[in-house]
Design a protein around this motif. Structure first.
Motif, PDB file in Angstrom:
ATOM      1  N   LEU A  42       0.825  -1.214   0.000  1.00 23.78           N
ATOM      2  CA  LEU A  42       0.000   0.000   0.000  1.00 23.78           C
ATOM      3  C   LEU A  42       0.855   1.259   0.000  1.00 23.78           C
ATOM      4  O   LEU A  42       0.554   2.231  -0.696  1.00 23.78           O
ATOM      5  N   PHE A  43       1.920   1.250   0.776  1.00 20.82           N
ATOM      6  CA  PHE A  43       2.815   2.410   0.851  1.00 20.82           C
ATOM      7  C   PHE A  43       3.454   2.687  -0.514  1.00 20.82           C
ATOM      8  O   PHE A  43       3.461   3.823  -0.993  1.00 20.82           O
ATOM      9  N   VAL A  44       3.983   1.637  -1.152  1.00 16.53           N
ATOM     10  CA  VAL A  44       4.633   1.802  -2.455  1.00 16.53           C
ATOM     11  C   VAL A  44       3.618   2.219  -3.514  1.00 16.53           C
ATOM     12  O   VAL A  44       3.871   3.132  -4.318  1.00 16.53           O
ATOM     13  N   ALA A  45       2.449   1.585  -3.534  1.00 18.14           N
ATOM     14  CA  ALA A  45       1.436   1.902  -4.543  1.00 18.14           C
ATOM     15  C   ALA A  45       0.914   3.326  -4.378  1.00 18.14           C
ATOM     16  O   ALA A  45       0.645   4.008  -5.371  1.00 18.14           O
ATOM     17  N   SER A  46       0.770   3.803  -3.145  1.00 23.93           N
ATOM     18  CA  SER A  46       0.265   5.164  -2.954  1.00 23.93           C
ATOM     19  C   SER A  46       1.322   6.226  -3.242  1.00 23.93           C
ATOM     20  O   SER A  46       1.003   7.406  -3.334  1.00 23.93           O
ATOM     21  N   ALA A  47       2.563   5.820  -3.406  1.00 19.18           N
ATOM     22  CA  ALA A  47       3.624   6.772  -3.743  1.00 19.18           C
ATOM     23  C   ALA A  47       3.622   7.110  -5.233  1.00 19.18           C
ATOM     24  O   ALA A  47       4.175   8.131  -5.637  1.00 19.18           O
ATOM     25  N   ILE A  48       2.998   6.284  -6.035  1.00 22.34           N
ATOM     26  CA  ILE A  48       2.985   6.490  -7.489  1.00 22.34           C
ATOM     27  C   ILE A  48       1.731   7.260  -7.858  1.00 22.34           C
ATOM     28  O   ILE A  48       0.618   6.853  -7.550  1.00 22.34           O
ATOM     29  N   ARG A  49       1.904   8.375  -8.527  1.00 21.08           N
ATOM     30  CA  ARG A  49       0.783   9.214  -8.949  1.00 21.08           C
ATOM     31  C   ARG A  49       0.852   9.431 -10.455  1.00 21.08           C
ATOM     32  O   ARG A  49       1.904   9.298 -11.080  1.00 21.08           O
ATOM     33  N   LEU A  50      -0.288   9.818 -11.010  1.00 20.61           N
ATOM     34  CA  LEU A  50      -0.402  10.038 -12.443  1.00 20.61           C
ATOM     35  C   LEU A  50      -1.161  11.334 -12.690  1.00 20.61           C
ATOM     36  O   LEU A  50      -2.231  11.548 -12.123  1.00 20.61           O
ATOM     37  N   ALA A  51      -0.592  12.191 -13.522  1.00 19.36           N
ATOM     38  CA  ALA A  51      -1.266  13.421 -13.931  1.00 19.36           C
ATOM     39  C   ALA A  51      -1.492  13.359 -15.437  1.00 19.36           C
ATOM     40  O   ALA A  51      -0.580  13.036 -16.194  1.00 19.36           O
ATOM     41  N   ALA A  52      -2.713  13.645 -15.849  1.00 21.45           N
ATOM     42  CA  ALA A  52      -3.043  13.646 -17.274  1.00 21.45           C
ATOM     43  C   ALA A  52      -2.359  14.831 -17.962  1.00 21.45           C
ATOM     44  O   ALA A  52      -1.807  15.717 -17.314  1.00 21.45           O
ATOM     45  N   GLU A  53      -2.427  14.859 -19.268  1.00 22.60           N
ATOM     46  CA  GLU A  53      -1.783  15.912 -20.055  1.00 22.60           C
ATOM     47  C   GLU A  53      -2.260  17.302 -19.640  1.00 22.60           C
ATOM     48  O   GLU A  53      -1.498  18.259 -19.653  1.00 22.60           O
ATOM     49  N   TRP A  54      -3.511  17.420 -19.246  1.00 25.44           N
ATOM     50  CA  TRP A  54      -4.091  18.725 -18.897  1.00 25.44           C
ATOM     51  C   TRP A  54      -4.018  19.045 -17.413  1.00 25.44           C
ATOM     52  O   TRP A  54      -4.542  20.052 -16.980  1.00 25.44           O
ATOM     53  N   LEU A  68       6.455  10.480  -8.417  1.00 24.87           N
ATOM     54  CA  LEU A  68       6.459   9.851  -7.105  1.00 24.87           C
ATOM     55  C   LEU A  68       6.286  10.889  -6.007  1.00 24.87           C
ATOM     56  O   LEU A  68       6.790  12.007  -6.123  1.00 24.87           O
ATOM     57  N   VAL A  69       5.568  10.507  -4.968  1.00 26.39           N
ATOM     58  CA  VAL A  69       5.421  11.329  -3.779  1.00 26.39           C
ATOM     59  C   VAL A  69       5.757  10.463  -2.570  1.00 26.39           C
ATOM     60  O   VAL A  69       5.813   9.240  -2.673  1.00 26.39           O
ATOM     61  N   ILE A  70       5.971  11.104  -1.447  1.00 26.94           N
ATOM     62  CA  ILE A  70       6.213  10.374  -0.208  1.00 26.94           C
ATOM     63  C   ILE A  70       4.889  10.311   0.540  1.00 26.94           C
ATOM     64  O   ILE A  70       4.394  11.342   1.007  1.00 26.94           O
ATOM     65  N   PRO A  71       4.287   9.123   0.644  1.00 30.63           N
ATOM     66  CA  PRO A  71       3.003   9.027   1.337  1.00 30.63           C
ATOM     67  C   PRO A  71       3.112   9.505   2.786  1.00 30.63           C
ATOM     68  O   PRO A  71       4.130   9.334   3.445  1.00 30.63           O
ATOM     69  N   LEU A  72       2.054  10.122   3.260  1.00 29.15           N
ATOM     70  CA  LEU A  72       1.927  10.667   4.609  1.00 29.15           C
ATOM     71  C   LEU A  72       2.815  11.890   4.852  1.00 29.15           C
ATOM     72  O   LEU A  72       2.735  12.500   5.911  1.00 29.15           O
ATOM     73  N   VAL A  73       3.641  12.261   3.901  1.00 24.67           N
ATOM     74  CA  VAL A  73       4.496  13.443   4.026  1.00 24.67           C
ATOM     75  C   VAL A  73       4.091  14.483   2.987  1.00 24.67           C
ATOM     76  O   VAL A  73       4.006  15.671   3.284  1.00 24.67           O
ATOM     77  N   ASP A  74       3.835  14.028   1.759  1.00 20.54           N
ATOM     78  CA  ASP A  74       3.461  14.924   0.669  1.00 20.54           C
ATOM     79  C   ASP A  74       1.944  14.997   0.534  1.00 20.54           C
ATOM     80  O   ASP A  74       1.241  14.005   0.700  1.00 20.54           O
ATOM     81  N   TRP A  75       1.471  16.199   0.229  1.00 22.62           N
ATOM     82  CA  TRP A  75       0.066  16.429  -0.065  1.00 22.62           C
ATOM     83  C   TRP A  75       0.001  16.963  -1.487  1.00 22.62           C
ATOM     84  O   TRP A  75       0.734  17.881  -1.849  1.00 22.62           O
ATOM     85  N   VAL A  76      -0.860  16.382  -2.327  1.00 19.41           N
ATOM     86  CA  VAL A  76      -0.925  16.717  -3.748  1.00 19.41           C
ATOM     87  C   VAL A  76      -2.265  17.374  -4.052  1.00 19.41           C
ATOM     88  O   VAL A  76      -3.319  16.872  -3.656  1.00 19.41           O
ATOM     89  N   ARG A  77      -2.217  18.491  -4.772  1.00 23.79           N
ATOM     90  CA  ARG A  77      -3.427  19.170  -5.250  1.00 23.79           C
ATOM     91  C   ARG A  77      -3.359  19.214  -6.763  1.00 23.79           C
ATOM     92  O   ARG A  77      -2.433  19.794  -7.336  1.00 23.79           O
ATOM     93  N   MET A  78      -4.305  18.553  -7.424  1.00 27.24           N
ATOM     94  CA  MET A  78      -4.341  18.501  -8.885  1.00 27.24           C
ATOM     95  C   MET A  78      -5.080  19.727  -9.426  1.00 27.24           C
ATOM     96  O   MET A  78      -6.170  20.064  -8.952  1.00 27.24           O
ATOM     97  N   ILE A  79      -4.484  20.383 -10.429  1.00 23.46           N
ATOM     98  CA  ILE A  79      -5.050  21.582 -11.032  1.00 23.46           C
ATOM     99  C   ILE A  79      -5.282  21.322 -12.516  1.00 23.46           C
ATOM    100  O   ILE A  79      -4.378  20.876 -13.226  1.00 23.46           O
ATOM    101  N   ASP A  80      -6.481  21.623 -12.983  1.00 24.72           N
ATOM    102  CA  ASP A  80      -6.849  21.462 -14.384  1.00 24.72           C
ATOM    103  C   ASP A  80      -6.380  22.702 -15.145  1.00 24.72           C
ATOM    104  O   ASP A  80      -6.744  23.824 -14.796  1.00 24.72           O
ATOM    105  N   THR A  81      -5.565  22.519 -16.182  1.00 28.14           N
ATOM    106  CA  THR A  81      -5.021  23.655 -16.931  1.00 28.14           C
ATOM    107  C   THR A  81      -5.736  23.877 -18.267  1.00 28.14           C
ATOM    108  O   THR A  81      -5.291  24.697 -19.068  1.00 28.14           O
ATOM    109  N   ARG A  82      -6.826  23.173 -18.487  1.00 27.25           N
ATOM    110  CA  ARG A  82      -7.595  23.395 -19.718  1.00 27.25           C
ATOM    111  C   ARG A  82      -8.401  24.683 -19.594  1.00 27.25           C
ATOM    112  O   ARG A  82      -8.618  25.203 -18.491  1.00 27.25           O
TER     113      ARG A  82
END
Length: 167
Positions: free
Chosen positions: A43-55, A76-90
């Protein structure tokens, strides 16, 4: 966008964990412990991998401090340390609802419109403004009322391109 890569990695890594637990099958407490530890690490390794679409752009905060902007693609992010906010650029469109405005010659008119905007700097949109969508929408409404309020009814009806350029 759904991060299907994390799910694939989790399932792929779960297989060896099950094989290890089966190899320890003669000792059920050890097998159960090994399987639980393996699943937690998986779970730790899988949650470290993130994907952002082209937009999309991912604005990453590490322990509350802006760490950077990632994307598009895998990162890659560090789970429980990094917080990610996805922004749509379209380019996004938002309707400006009908509202009453008084023109320069004291004629009440109803106006509405459509606002088109696009986020150019994802990090600034997240860190400098509390809610950038709301701020852009309110600024557009105010600008529309201000421009229409400075025109007469005749100018309003005949000079749409000038209104658009002014706003």
């Amino acid at each position: 966008m759904v991060n299907y890569v994390s799910a694939i990695v989790f399932v792929f890594l779960l297989g060896p964990g099950i094989l290890v637990a089966r190899a320890l099958g003669g000792h059920p407490p050890y097998a159960a412990f090994a399987l639980v530890v393996w699943v937690l690490l998986d779970l730790f390794v899988a949650s470290a991998i993130r994907l952002a679409a082209e937009w999309e752009r991912a604005v990453i905060f590490r322990l509350g401090k802006l760490s950077g902007v990632k994307g598009p693609g895998l990162f890659l992010v560090i789970p429980l340390v990094d917080w990610v906010r996805m922004i749509d650029t379209r380019v996004q469109a938002q309707e400006i609802s009908r509202q009453q405005v008084i023109t320069k010659d004291n004629v009440p008119v109803s106006i509405d419109g459509v606002l088109f905007f696009r986020v150019a700097e994802a990090a600034l949109a997240v860190t400098r403004v509390q809610d950038f969508r709301f701020a852009v929408f309110q600024y557009a409404r105010t600008s529309l009322r201000d421009v229409v309020g400075q025109m007469t009814l005749d100018e309003l009806l005949s000079e749409r391109e000038q209104i658009e350029a002014t706003i």
